[in-house]
Design a protein around this motif. Structure first.
Motif, mmCIF file in Angstrom:
data_model
loop_
_atom_site.group_PDB
_atom_site.id
_atom_site.type_symbol
_atom_site.label_atom_id
_atom_site.label_comp_id
_atom_site.label_asym_id
_atom_site.label_seq_id
_atom_site.Cartn_x
_atom_site.Cartn_y
_atom_site.Cartn_z
ATOM 1 N N SER A 623 42.244 -2.699 -39.493
ATOM 2 C CA SER A 623 41.830 -3.035 -40.861
ATOM 3 C C SER A 623 40.886 -2.011 -41.461
ATOM 4 C CB SER A 623 41.164 -4.414 -40.876
ATOM 5 O OG SER A 623 40.006 -4.415 -40.045
ATOM 6 N N LEU A 624 40.373 -1.095 -40.675
ATOM 7 C CA LEU A 624 39.359 -0.169 -41.185
ATOM 8 C C LEU A 624 39.918 0.756 -42.254
ATOM 9 C CD1 LEU A 624 37.588 0.757 -37.823
ATOM 10 C CD2 LEU A 624 36.735 -0.763 -39.606
ATOM 11 N N VAL A 625 41.153 1.184 -42.085
ATOM 12 C CA VAL A 625 41.721 2.124 -43.043
ATOM 13 C C VAL A 625 41.913 1.483 -44.405
ATOM 14 C CG1 VAL A 625 42.821 3.526 -41.271
ATOM 15 C CG2 VAL A 625 44.058 1.582 -42.259
ATOM 16 N N ARG A 626 41.955 0.158 -44.450
ATOM 17 C CA ARG A 626 42.123 -0.536 -45.724
ATOM 18 C C ARG A 626 40.818 -0.665 -46.495
ATOM 19 N NH1 ARG A 626 45.446 -3.707 -42.251
ATOM 20 N NH2 ARG A 626 43.847 -5.323 -42.077
ATOM 21 N N GLN A 627 39.702 -0.309 -45.872
ATOM 22 C CA GLN A 627 38.404 -0.457 -46.522
ATOM 23 C C GLN A 627 38.120 0.662 -47.521
ATOM 24 O OE1 GLN A 627 36.825 -3.289 -45.845
ATOM 25 N NE2 GLN A 627 38.502 -3.686 -44.390
ATOM 26 N N SER A 628 38.689 1.854 -47.274
ATOM 27 C CA SER A 628 38.360 2.984 -48.145
ATOM 28 C C SER A 628 39.369 4.108 -47.962
ATOM 29 C CB SER A 628 36.957 3.510 -47.823
ATOM 30 O OG SER A 628 36.714 4.749 -48.446
ATOM 31 N N PRO A 629 39.779 4.745 -49.056
ATOM 32 C CA PRO A 629 40.641 5.935 -48.909
ATOM 33 C C PRO A 629 39.875 7.147 -48.408
ATOM 34 C CG PRO A 629 40.084 5.563 -51.220
ATOM 35 C CD PRO A 629 39.558 4.377 -50.464
ATOM 36 N N MET A 630 38.528 7.081 -48.389
ATOM 37 C CA MET A 630 37.721 8.207 -47.918
ATOM 38 C C MET A 630 37.415 8.107 -46.428
ATOM 39 S SD MET A 630 35.063 8.689 -51.105
ATOM 40 C CE MET A 630 34.762 10.409 -50.741
ATOM 41 N N TYR A 631 38.024 7.116 -45.785
ATOM 42 C CA TYR A 631 37.781 6.889 -44.362
ATOM 43 C C TYR A 631 38.860 7.559 -43.521
ATOM 44 C CZ TYR A 631 37.781 4.392 -39.907
ATOM 45 O OH TYR A 631 37.791 4.078 -38.566
ATOM 46 N N PHE A 632 38.432 8.313 -42.492
ATOM 47 C CA PHE A 632 39.328 8.887 -41.492
ATOM 48 C C PHE A 632 38.772 8.553 -40.115
ATOM 49 C CE2 PHE A 632 39.653 11.579 -45.223
ATOM 50 C CZ PHE A 632 41.015 11.741 -45.384
ATOM 51 N N GLN A 633 39.642 8.682 -39.111
ATOM 52 C CA GLN A 633 39.172 8.511 -37.734
ATOM 53 C C GLN A 633 39.918 9.477 -36.843
ATOM 54 O OE1 GLN A 633 40.350 4.261 -37.546
ATOM 55 N NE2 GLN A 633 41.598 4.817 -35.760
ATOM 56 N N VAL A 634 39.268 9.867 -35.741
ATOM 57 C CA VAL A 634 39.900 10.781 -34.781
ATOM 58 C C VAL A 634 40.426 10.029 -33.574
ATOM 59 C CG1 VAL A 634 38.557 12.788 -35.493
ATOM 60 C CG2 VAL A 634 37.633 11.257 -33.738
ATOM 61 N N SER A 635 40.279 8.724 -33.532
ATOM 62 C CA SER A 635 40.786 7.896 -32.437
ATOM 63 C C SER A 635 42.029 7.148 -32.913
ATOM 64 C CB SER A 635 39.711 6.906 -31.993
ATOM 65 O OG SER A 635 39.251 6.155 -33.110
ATOM 66 N N LYS A 678 39.390 -8.931 -32.563
ATOM 67 C CA LYS A 678 40.360 -9.763 -33.282
ATOM 68 C C LYS A 678 41.652 -9.002 -33.555
ATOM 69 C CE LYS A 678 39.185 -10.845 -37.434
ATOM 70 N NZ LYS A 678 38.506 -11.515 -38.581
ATOM 71 N N THR A 679 41.541 -7.774 -34.052
ATOM 72 C CA THR A 679 42.764 -7.028 -34.373
ATOM 73 C C THR A 679 43.486 -6.559 -33.117
ATOM 74 O OG1 THR A 679 41.486 -4.973 -34.577
ATOM 75 C CG2 THR A 679 41.821 -6.272 -36.569
ATOM 76 N N LEU A 680 42.728 -6.150 -32.083
ATOM 77 C CA LEU A 680 43.381 -5.712 -30.847
ATOM 78 C C LEU A 680 44.114 -6.867 -30.187
ATOM 79 C CD1 LEU A 680 43.984 -3.535 -28.782
ATOM 80 C CD2 LEU A 680 41.785 -4.057 -27.671
ATOM 81 N N SER A 681 43.507 -8.048 -30.175
ATOM 82 C CA SER A 681 44.187 -9.210 -29.593
ATOM 83 C C SER A 681 45.479 -9.506 -30.337
ATOM 84 C CB SER A 681 43.271 -10.435 -29.652
ATOM 85 O OG SER A 681 42.101 -10.231 -28.901
ATOM 86 N N GLY A 682 45.427 -9.469 -31.675
ATOM 87 C CA GLY A 682 46.640 -9.739 -32.438
ATOM 88 C C GLY A 682 47.710 -8.703 -32.212
ATOM 89 N N ASP A 683 47.318 -7.429 -32.144
ATOM 90 C CA ASP A 683 48.300 -6.371 -31.917
ATOM 91 C C ASP A 683 48.930 -6.499 -30.534
ATOM 92 O OD1 ASP A 683 47.929 -5.243 -34.427
ATOM 93 O OD2 ASP A 683 46.364 -3.868 -33.735
ATOM 94 N N VAL A 684 48.117 -6.821 -29.533
ATOM 95 C CA VAL A 684 48.637 -6.954 -28.165
ATOM 96 C C VAL A 684 49.630 -8.109 -28.089
ATOM 97 C CG1 VAL A 684 48.001 -7.568 -25.798
ATOM 98 C CG2 VAL A 684 46.672 -5.875 -27.044
ATOM 99 N N VAL A 685 49.290 -9.220 -28.723
ATOM 100 C CA VAL A 685 50.219 -10.360 -28.733
ATOM 101 C C VAL A 685 51.552 -9.947 -29.335
ATOM 102 C CG1 VAL A 685 50.640 -12.621 -29.767
ATOM 103 C CG2 VAL A 685 48.416 -12.109 -28.743
ATOM 104 N N THR A 686 51.518 -9.220 -30.460
ATOM 105 C CA THR A 686 52.749 -8.816 -31.142
ATOM 106 C C THR A 686 53.572 -7.861 -30.288
ATOM 107 O OG1 THR A 686 51.678 -9.090 -33.290
ATOM 108 C CG2 THR A 686 53.652 -7.721 -33.211
ATOM 109 N N ARG A 687 52.913 -6.824 -29.763
ATOM 110 C CA ARG A 687 53.664 -5.798 -29.023
ATOM 111 C C ARG A 687 54.223 -6.330 -27.704
ATOM 112 N NH1 ARG A 687 55.139 -2.193 -32.737
ATOM 113 N NH2 ARG A 687 53.352 -1.330 -33.891
ATOM 114 N N PHE A 688 53.454 -7.166 -27.022
ATOM 115 C CA PHE A 688 53.952 -7.690 -25.746
ATOM 116 C C PHE A 688 55.108 -8.660 -25.982
ATOM 117 C CE2 PHE A 688 50.412 -5.650 -23.820
ATOM 118 C CZ PHE A 688 50.628 -5.638 -22.453
#
Length: 932
Positions: A623-635, A678-688
């Motif tokens: 959800s972090l990328v949805r907070q701002s278009p000026m946000y980037f991450q290297v991970s 919260k987001t990692l748990s949801g993503d893991v449920v979906t992918r598994f």
């Protein structure tokens, strides 16, 4: 005392009232200016100020006359007139009446009298200058303890003698001076004072005192005996010691002594608003010289006083009254200065006549205007028939001398009240200042308002210190290694400033490393290591730029910043950063941003309002990328973590027997503000589920913050761990590393010999990076996702760790473990991403200002051939204008065996020319179309 009782002690003679009124007129000090009152012509005061030398010719009754005048001055109303009666014919006087010693002795006796406590606290005079001259003239002449005659000519010895005098003339261990002790020549000093003052204090102490003491400076600036010869104070002081002063001009020596005596009186009477005591001196000092004649030093002393007054032009508050039996011999110069004997008669107009003459001729530079000779009629014995009538007519009405009251503001009671009010006011103001300073320090992390970092630091309600550290503030960290890291960054910032001054053509930018891991509240040094490693990575990138010399190579400063535990106070820090950016336009972006929480989301939105781009280091919530278009991450994002974890789990099911059933239990935090879990748990449920796994979700309650309440009724991580012992499938932990450690503790208690299959998210890498914590539960193997390839070495093959070996050599022993969490590598790459963006801007548009929007636009263009080959893998944004997360970012799976040894189980993503593991998801396709 009644008037008729008082006047019985005053001699009776015809004209006695005139004499008493004359003395009263002369001793009364005017409220303004000095005596005599000037003549005004067209509103302008004319004439000089001065007091006469009164010469009383009293025949054989001069002694009784002098004592009567002394009695008259002693019983003045409301206080005694300061005066001294000195008998010039005393037995202790020197044999040579005109010698320098005779004048010195007389002046010493007068000074001792004026310094006596009988004159009252307001009437006493401190003779600092004359005391110094008097001491020097007697040094070497005696045979007592202070005799330095055998040591004359030795600078060191004379300085030691002067230093001893400084302590001898002061009471209470030299802290308080007394007027009586200024003239002390001989005396004993307690052994402990002697030891401290003479042997402990170096001679440099007196040299400092000699430069600050008014009497020492005055001695070198007064006009007599050419004090600048030989050019030093100690040289002139030696000229005044015995027997050296005996070869000097006697007249000059006498004038030097008289001038020192009069200067002390001048200073004591000099009106200053901050010295109310001078305004309380409403009567002049009177020197009564009894027995003035050709056979003693009286005439010599009076001539010296007049000469000094003429030559210096300075007023002195001394009324000299000489009582003699006969006038000077006819034909002498003094007799000529007295004028015709008809002018000596004791009349009512005597004072007025002298005043008029003095005001008109006082600047004539001769002695005549100063003399006021008075012929005193023969004293009447009490047996004479007209004695009583004369006493009542001449003495009775004027027997009580009344001197003016001091002005109301200068009176002692008022002065004490004012001093008390001022003291109370100062204490109150001081208390307010101290209170304000104390409150300021409490609000600004214990720093004073003059500290460099105080303006950008705040103490928040949790006791944590938040804000931006520009000058090496350590946020009260208990970790010495973190303090060393912050100090190194501060040092490199100073070098960056110097490099910018030396090469202003190079780009100059400042990055703020905003972290939640600098707060020491409730954390161990091991937990603080994550923030330290990220800062060490940033510092390594900064050091590389400092060693670069190319004209397009940016010079980088890094300002560490703390947002408090859980990024709770991030928005406040951004407000400080906004104010700081107005002062420092070189700030172009932010790195860091720990922990994917709701507070982090608010911080990102606030940074967007300010207009600063962000490059997060370890954040992964979707959800972090949805907070701002000026946000980037290297991970990578949590969605990619979940995809890699599901692929790895499917691989384990196919190739090993570690997972008995194709099912997964996803354990996540019940904290609603923990966006990462919260987001990692949801993503893991979906992918598994996409991989055919049966999914079960379990929540745990993390420990509450100090003073807080639990966020839910779910069991703790330890209880959840105990309940997983018999689980046949895979247990995926999607929480924080400290909670995973608690989970391992629960498993260790219940099923250490047969633990379930465990895999943790990237946050578990923080636990694995701490060797002591990692090996705390032997026998429980587990896997975790890592943002790096695994363990590294300070062997020079890595750009990052080669720098770290130079900057932080003590960290190299920890790198094989500490590198597992990837904090240093990600911190290094975040700064490098900014550096590459600034270089690209300078190359594409050399004249473009380095503003935050320009840097943001340059970062969004990192892809393809311009992608960053970083320490944590290749960082490129795929050519998609809306993409803020690296394409196919490196993720590895690390396995920790039963002995706590980590090893790579495989990796997925773009890492130079290396091929990812066969079980990994396919790479995404990079957009090749040109960007608009």
């Amino acid at each position: 005392m009644a008037s008729n009782e008082l006047d019985t002690h005053i001699p009776v003679f015809r004209g006695a009232g005139h004499l008493l009124r004359l003395i009263a007129d002369l001793v009364r000090r005017p409220r303004r200016r000095e005596c005599p009152e000037p003549v005004r012509h067209r509103g302008v005061a004319q004439g000089r100020e001065g007091l006469p030398v009164v010469c009383l010719v009293g025949g054989g009754d001069h002694t009784q006359l002098a004592k009567g005048i002394s009695y008259f001055l002693s019983h003045a109303d409301p206080r005694r007139v300061p005066h001294v009666l000195h008998d010039l014919a005393g037995a202790a006087a020197p044999s040579d009446p005109e010698s320098v010693e005779a004048v010195r002795y007389t002046l010493e006796q007068l000074a001792r009298g004026f310094a006596r406590s009988v004159n009252g606290s307001d009437g006493r005079v401190r003779f600092r200058r004359f005391g110094l001259v008097n001491w020097l003239m007697q040094t070497g002449a005696g045979g007592g303890r202070d005799d330095t005659g055998g040591l004359e000519g030795t600078d060191h010895t004379l300085l030691r003698g002067l230093r001893e005098r400084e302590f001898r003339r002061r009471r209470l261990f030299g802290l308080l001076r007394s007027p009586e002790t200024e003239l002390a020549v001989d005396g004993t000093v307690p052994w402990w004072v002697w030891l401290f003052a003479v042997h402990v204090f170096p001679l440099a102490w007196f040299r400092l005192r000699r430069g600050l003491g008014c009497e020492y400076r005055w001695l070198l600036n007064q006009p007599y005996l050419a004090p600048r010869d030989p050019g030093t104070f100690i040289g002139f002081a030696e000229r005044l010691t015995a027997p050296h002063h005996q070869v000097e001009d006697p007249e000059q020596v006498r004038k030097l002594m008289v001038n020192a005596f009069l200067e002390d009186l001048r200073v004591a009477f000099r009106r200053r608003i901050w010295r109310p005591r001078t305004a309380r001196r409403t009567a002049y000092c009177v020197a009564l010289l009894d027995g003035t004649a050709d056979g003693n030093c009286g005439d010599v002393l009076m001539r010296a006083v007049i000469d000094v007054r003429n030559e210096t032009g300075a007023f002195d508050p001394l009324l000299v009254i000489g009582c003699g039996a006969e006038p000077p011999a006819a034909g002498s110069q003094v007799r000529a200065d007295w004028g015709h004997s008809s002018l000596w008669e004791l009349t009512e107009r005597l004072y007025g006549g002298w005043r008029d003459t003095f005001l008109h001729t006082g600047r004539a530079r001769n002695r005549a205007p100063w003399y006021l000779p008075v012929t005193v009629p023969e004293l009447m014995p009490p047996s004479e028939e007209s004695y009583e009538l004369t006493r009542r007519l001449e003495v009775g009405q004027d027997a009580r001398l009344r001197i003016p009251e001091p002005p109301l503001w200068a009176r002692r009671a008022v002065s004490l009240a004012v001093a008390g009010c001022v003291t109370a006011g100062l204490l109150g103001a001081g208390g307010l200042v101290v209170r304000g300073e104390s409150a300021y320090r409490r609000a600004h992390c214990g720093l004073s308002r003059f500290a460099d970092d105080a303006g950008t630091l705040r103490t928040v309600e949790t006791g944590e210190c938040i804000g931006v550290s520009r000058h090496g503030f350590t946020f009260h960290s208990p970790d010495p290694a973190l303090n060393e890291t912050l100090a190194k960054i501060s040092e490199q910032n100073g070098r960056a400033d110097a490099a910018h001054q030396a090469a202003p053509e190079r780009p100059f930018v400042t990055l703020v490393h905003l972290s939640a891991l600098l707060s020491s509240t409730g954390k161990s040094s091991g937990q603080l290591a994550y923030g330290r490693e990220a800062l060490q990575g940033a510092a390594s990138a900064q050091a590389r730029q400092l060693r670069s010399t190319g004209s397009s190579e940016p010079i980088v400063r890094i300002f560490p910043a703390n947002a408090g535990s859980g990024m709770r106070f991030g928005t406040r820090v951004v407000e400080m950063l906004e104010e700081l950016r107005r002062q420092d336009p070189s700030i172009v972006g932010v790195t860091g941003l720990d922990q994917s929480r709701e507070a982090t989301n608010r911080t990102i939105r606030k940074l967007t309002e300010v207009g600063l781009p962000m490059v997060a280091t370890t954040l992964s919530a979707d959800s972090l990328v949805r907070q701002s278009p000026m946000y980037f991450q290297v991970s990578p994002q949590n969605s990619r973590e979940a995809e890699v974890a599901a692929a790895y789990a499917a691989h384990l099911v196919r190739t090993t027997g570690r997972i008995k059933e194709k099912q997964v239990r996803v354990i996540g935090s019940a904290d609603p503000t923990d966006t990462y879990s919260k987001t990692l748990s949801g993503d893991v449920v979906t992918r598994f589920r996409e991989r055919g796994f049966t999914v079960e979700r379990v929540s745990y309650t993390p420990p509450p913050a100090p003073g807080g309440e639990p966020v839910s009724d779910a069991p703790g991580a330890g209880a959840v761990g105990r309940r997983t012992c018999a689980y046949p499938g895979l247990v995926f932990f999607a929480g924080r590393s400290e909670d995973f450690e608690t989970l391992l503790g629960g498993i260790n208690e219940s099923c250490n010999s047969s633990p379930p299959a465990l895999i943790g998210g990237d946050d578990v890498a923080r636990l694995a990076a701490d060797e002591e914590r990692r090996t705390h539960y032997p026998g429980i193997p587990y896997d975790f996702l890592d943002f790096t390839l695994g363990s590294a070495r300070c062997d020079g093959t890595s750009e990052l760790y080669a720098e770290m070996s130079r900057l932080f050599p003590a960290e190299c022993a920890k790198v094989p473990s500490s590198s597992l969490d990837g904090h240093a590598a990600l911190g290094f790459d975040a700064v490098k991403l900014y550096v590459n963006a600034v270089k690209q801007l300078r190359e594409d548009a050399a004249g473009m200002p380095l503003t935050p929007p320009a840097v943001w636009h340059a970062i969004s263009g990192v892809h393809g051939d311009e992608a960053l080959d970083g320490e944590s893998g290749i960082i490129g944004f795929g050519g998609d204008v809306d993409r803020q997360v690296p394409l196919d970012k490196l993720l590895s799976v690390q396995h920790v065996d039963e002995a706590g040894r980590p090893a790579q189980a495989g990796f997925c993503g773009r890492v130079g020319g290396r091929r990812q593991s066969a079980w990994c998801p396919r790479w995404e396709r990079e957009v090749t179309a040109p960007r608009r």
